[in-house]
Design an enzyme around this catalytic site. Structure first.
Site, mmCIF file in Angstrom:
data_model
loop_
_atom_site.group_PDB
_atom_site.id
_atom_site.type_symbol
_atom_site.label_atom_id
_atom_site.label_comp_id
_atom_site.label_asym_id
_atom_site.label_seq_id
_atom_site.Cartn_x
_atom_site.Cartn_y
_atom_site.Cartn_z
ATOM 1 N N CYS A 1 -0.463 -15.776 -36.528
ATOM 2 C CA CYS A 1 -0.930 -14.746 -37.478
ATOM 3 C C CYS A 1 -2.149 -15.232 -38.260
ATOM 4 C CB CYS A 1 0.157 -14.391 -38.480
ATOM 5 S SG CYS A 1 1.378 -13.232 -37.859
ATOM 6 N N HIS B 1 -0.994 -7.141 -7.809
ATOM 7 C CA HIS B 1 0.428 -7.160 -8.181
ATOM 8 C C HIS B 1 0.675 -8.243 -9.209
ATOM 9 C CE1 HIS B 1 0.091 -10.512 -5.420
ATOM 10 N NE2 HIS B 1 1.193 -11.002 -5.956
ATOM 11 N N CYS C 1 0.828 -1.213 0.000
ATOM 12 C CA CYS C 1 0.000 0.000 0.000
ATOM 13 C C CYS C 1 0.859 1.259 0.000
ATOM 14 C CB CYS C 1 -0.902 0.010 1.235
ATOM 15 S SG CYS C 1 -2.346 -1.047 1.069
#
Ligand code: AMP
Ligand code: ZN
Ligand code: ZN
Length: 345
Positions: free
Chosen positions: A213, A180, A63
């Site tokens: 692709c 995170h 924090c």
């Protein structure tokens, strides 16, 4: 339709009509068993351990204001006290950045010094904000923080591969609830990456195309943005696994620019929100699969990075550990249809 003898809780429409199938995706180069007889209906998948809203922990070191409780900072964005993102060293790193590897050791050794980097990306200053709550620009900022850190780490000759990943929720391996992700740089190329190189090379040699692709079959596509497409892979190893792939050919994630990072941020947010709604806020992991730092010119033609999202709905058992093959009870095309149709407010 289910057969009269089948447990009514098991087997959706596809379960009643489809036989098991074994598929191999050229990208992962791995066999997956699709076994609808073991399935619930695709819409019945729900997390048994949904994530609670993230209670504020008075002792959370990630924090804002608790920076001194963390391992050393590498950089923050922006570089002011009121930061949005911090990249810090991991307090308990899996590998040690101060060890040295000699060139000869990499060629011949079965044992290497445990050299590598293990960093943490704190994605928001405030405890209650998760990645999927953030706006696309801020998610793009997190993605660009990954690329900036990769650019720094790749200056070290001994680093061969850099894995970016996120654990969200205890059963997805997270020990911290503050949003995170992690960056782990290795002095070796891990086996999933070598296997991917082999699979995509084989496809290229046979067809002349990079397999990522190639146009995705319509029935596997979930959503598209300007530069990215999200879809369920043809041989998804896990139920409700999602891939987000650049529509343009690119071997390395760290070549992402700001405009594309925001575009990816938008599609990633959409996928995390759809997954949370459909599956009852499951714990999940995402992994960025990029190419080894050193690739030959010829390999650039068929290496194409992507982001894989895996909700934690089923554990890995003895069959998977024993064979390296996975059993997935839901067909990718059924999952893609469900996720295409999830409506968000
Ligand atoms: P996860 O276990 O996936 O939630 O990742 C959290 C990571 O943060 C773990 O690898 C921890 O070692 C690391 N960590 C825990 N506390 C700190 C801290 N105070 N400073 C830096 N890293 C930390
Ligand atoms: Zn916190
Ligand atoms: Zn490609």
């Amino acid at each position: 339709m289910s057969s009269p003898n089948r447990d009514p809780d098991h087997g959706g429409d596809s379960a009643g009509t489809r036989s098991p199938e074994i598929r191999k995706d050229p990208v992962t180069n791995r066999w997956v068993v699709f076994s609808p007889a073991r399935a619930k209906r695709p819409t019945d998948f729900k997390s048994k351990s949904p994530q609670n809203p993230n209670p504020k922990s008075s002792s959370c070191p990630f924090c804002i204001g608790r920076e001194d409780d963390c391992a050393p900072e590498i950089f923050r964005v922006p570089d002011v006290p009121d930061w949005k993102i911090r990249v810090i060293e991991n307090l308990y790193p899996a590998l040690n950045r101060d060890l040295e590897i000699q060139t000869g050791q990499l060629k011949t050794g079965r044992v290497l010094p445990g050299f590598g980097f293990h960093d943490v990306v704190v994605e928001a200053p405030v405890h209650s904000i998760q990645l999927s709550d953030m706006d696309p620009e801020d998610i793009g900022g997190v993605l660009l923080a990954y690329t900036k850190r990769i650019e720094q780490i790749k200056q070290h000759d001994s680093v061969k591969y850099i894995q970016v990943f996120k654990n969200h929720g205890a059963s997805a391996g997270a020990s911290m609830s503050h949003s995170h992700s992690q960056i782990l740089a290795l002095p070796v190329v891990p086996p999933t990456v070598s296997s991917r190189l082999d699979g995509t090379k084989e496809y290229f040699d046979q067809t002349g195309w990079c397999c990522l692709c190639e146009a995705k079959p319509k029935e596997l596509v979930i959503n598209e943005s300007c530069h990215f497409v999200s879809f369920v892979p043809f041989a998804a190893a896990f139920p409700f696994e999602i891939w987000i792939v650049p529509k343009y050919h690119s071997s390395h994630f760290h070549d992402l620019d700001t405009n594309k990072a925001v575009d990816l941020g938008r599609l990633l947010k959409l996928m995390l929100q759809k997954m949370a709604k459909q599956l009852n806020k499951p714990p999940f992991n995402y992994m960025i699969h990029t190419s080894p730092l050193e690739v030959a010119e010829s390999q650039l033609l068929y290496t194409h990075w992507f982001l894989q999202i895996v909700p934690q709905l089923s554990g890995v058992g003895g069959f998977e550990i024993g064979t390296g093959c996975y059993i997935n009870p839901v067909f990718p095309e059924d999952v893609a249809k469900v996720l295409r149709e999830v409506s968000l407010p």
